[in-house]
Design a protein around this motif. Sequence first.
Motif, PDB file in Angstrom:
ATOM      1  N   PHE A  63       0.861  -1.112   0.028  1.00  0.00           N
ATOM      2  CA  PHE A  63       0.194  -0.131  -0.145  1.00  0.00           C
ATOM      3  C   PHE A  63       0.820   1.153   0.066  1.00  0.00           C
ATOM      4  N   PHE A  64       0.770   1.980  -0.995  1.00  0.00           N
ATOM      5  CA  PHE A  64       1.560   3.371  -0.914  1.00  0.00           C
ATOM      6  C   PHE A  64       0.578   4.692  -0.470  1.00  0.00           C
ATOM      7  N   VAL A 110       4.327   1.758   2.315  1.00  0.00           N
ATOM      8  CA  VAL A 110       5.411   2.540   2.115  1.00  0.00           C
ATOM      9  C   VAL A 110       4.741   4.221   2.218  1.00  0.00           C
ATOM     10  N   ILE A 111       4.994   4.882   3.171  1.00  0.00           N
ATOM     11  CA  ILE A 111       4.532   6.085   3.550  1.00  0.00           C
ATOM     12  C   ILE A 111       5.371   7.104   2.941  1.00  0.00           C
ATOM     13  N   ALA A 144       3.198  -7.404   8.939  1.00  0.00           N
ATOM     14  CA  ALA A 144       3.028  -5.981   8.575  1.00  0.00           C
ATOM     15  C   ALA A 144       4.661  -5.384   8.300  1.00  0.00           C
ATOM     16  N   ARG A 145       4.951  -4.780   7.365  1.00  0.00           N
ATOM     17  CA  ARG A 145       6.209  -4.203   7.180  1.00  0.00           C
ATOM     18  C   ARG A 145       5.852  -2.604   6.933  1.00  0.00           C
ATOM     19  N   LEU A 146       6.839  -1.658   7.353  1.00  0.00           N
ATOM     20  CA  LEU A 146       6.165  -0.373   7.134  1.00  0.00           C
ATOM     21  C   LEU A 146       7.658   0.303   7.006  1.00  0.00           C
ATOM     22  N   ALA A 147       7.312   1.416   5.926  1.00  0.00           N
ATOM     23  CA  ALA A 147       8.796   2.206   5.595  1.00  0.00           C
ATOM     24  C   ALA A 147       8.175   3.509   5.394  1.00  0.00           C
ATOM     25  N   VAL A 156      14.780   7.357   4.989  1.00  0.00           N
ATOM     26  CA  VAL A 156      13.928   6.328   5.108  1.00  0.00           C
ATOM     27  C   VAL A 156      13.874   5.651   6.391  1.00  0.00           C
ATOM     28  N   PHE A 157      12.826   5.400   6.814  1.00  0.00           N
ATOM     29  CA  PHE A 157      12.732   4.850   8.364  1.00  0.00           C
ATOM     30  C   PHE A 157      11.974   3.768   8.264  1.00  0.00           C
ATOM     31  N   THR A 158      12.244   2.580   8.948  1.00  0.00           N
ATOM     32  CA  THR A 158      11.502   1.510   8.594  1.00  0.00           C
ATOM     33  C   THR A 158      11.264   0.571  10.082  1.00  0.00           C
ATOM     34  N   ASN A 159      10.351  -0.138  10.107  1.00  0.00           N
ATOM     35  CA  ASN A 159      10.279  -1.062  11.249  1.00  0.00           C
ATOM     36  C   ASN A 159      11.102  -2.297  10.992  1.00  0.00           C
ATOM     37  N   TYR A 160      11.243  -3.292  11.852  1.00  0.00           N
ATOM     38  CA  TYR A 160      12.164  -4.480  11.700  1.00  0.00           C
ATOM     39  C   TYR A 160      11.877  -5.211  10.275  1.00  0.00           C
ATOM     40  N   GLY A 161      10.704  -5.245  10.029  1.00  0.00           N
ATOM     41  CA  GLY A 161      10.175  -6.217   8.970  1.00  0.00           C
ATOM     42  C   GLY A 161      10.550  -5.474   7.534  1.00  0.00           C
TER      43      GLY A 161
END
Length: 175
Positions: A63-64, A110-111, A144-147, A156-161
């Motif tokens: 999801f963008f 991806v935000i 869930a993966r977040l960037a 770029v900031f991300t969670n562990y996944g």
Amino acid sequence: MISSDMYLKELLLRYQASFDITENFTIGDCTFPAYAWFHSLSEKYVLKREAQLWAVTIFEHVFFIKKESVDRADLEKLLDLIRESIEPVLVRKNEKYPEKDHMCSYLTFVIISDKAPDATTQKAIKRFKFDKGYLFNFRGHSEARLAVTSTDTQEVFTNYGGKELKSMLCDIYKN
């Protein structure tokens, strides 16, 4: 400085080789500028397909999101959307469990933000987590993966996944 529209356009070009892309995708009460979907089936059989030993299906839903800025409340809303709409509809297809041979469904977000998140939001991004197993993981799990990418600071900031997404998202700024 690259605009969020140009960043999204370049990102979708990179995804289109392997993913089916839909623009202006709506799920629940939320509309995303773009949504990408991928499905992989691996199977092992003996001599002919009827003698199947095992099969595994993997899905990824990307999801963008474009926002002026991201805060902790946005992350909480995103987590609620995952629990209430995205996971039940896209992963389980409104059933109790996902389909047979389901191994994993990645729910990637991806935000694209115009402003960099503050320090507390950066910590919340790192701690962002959704992981759900089905039938003691015999029917797989969803994760869930977040960037979050900031077009003003080009960070770029991300969670562990989402760590594996970071290099591709940073690479767009180099072009």
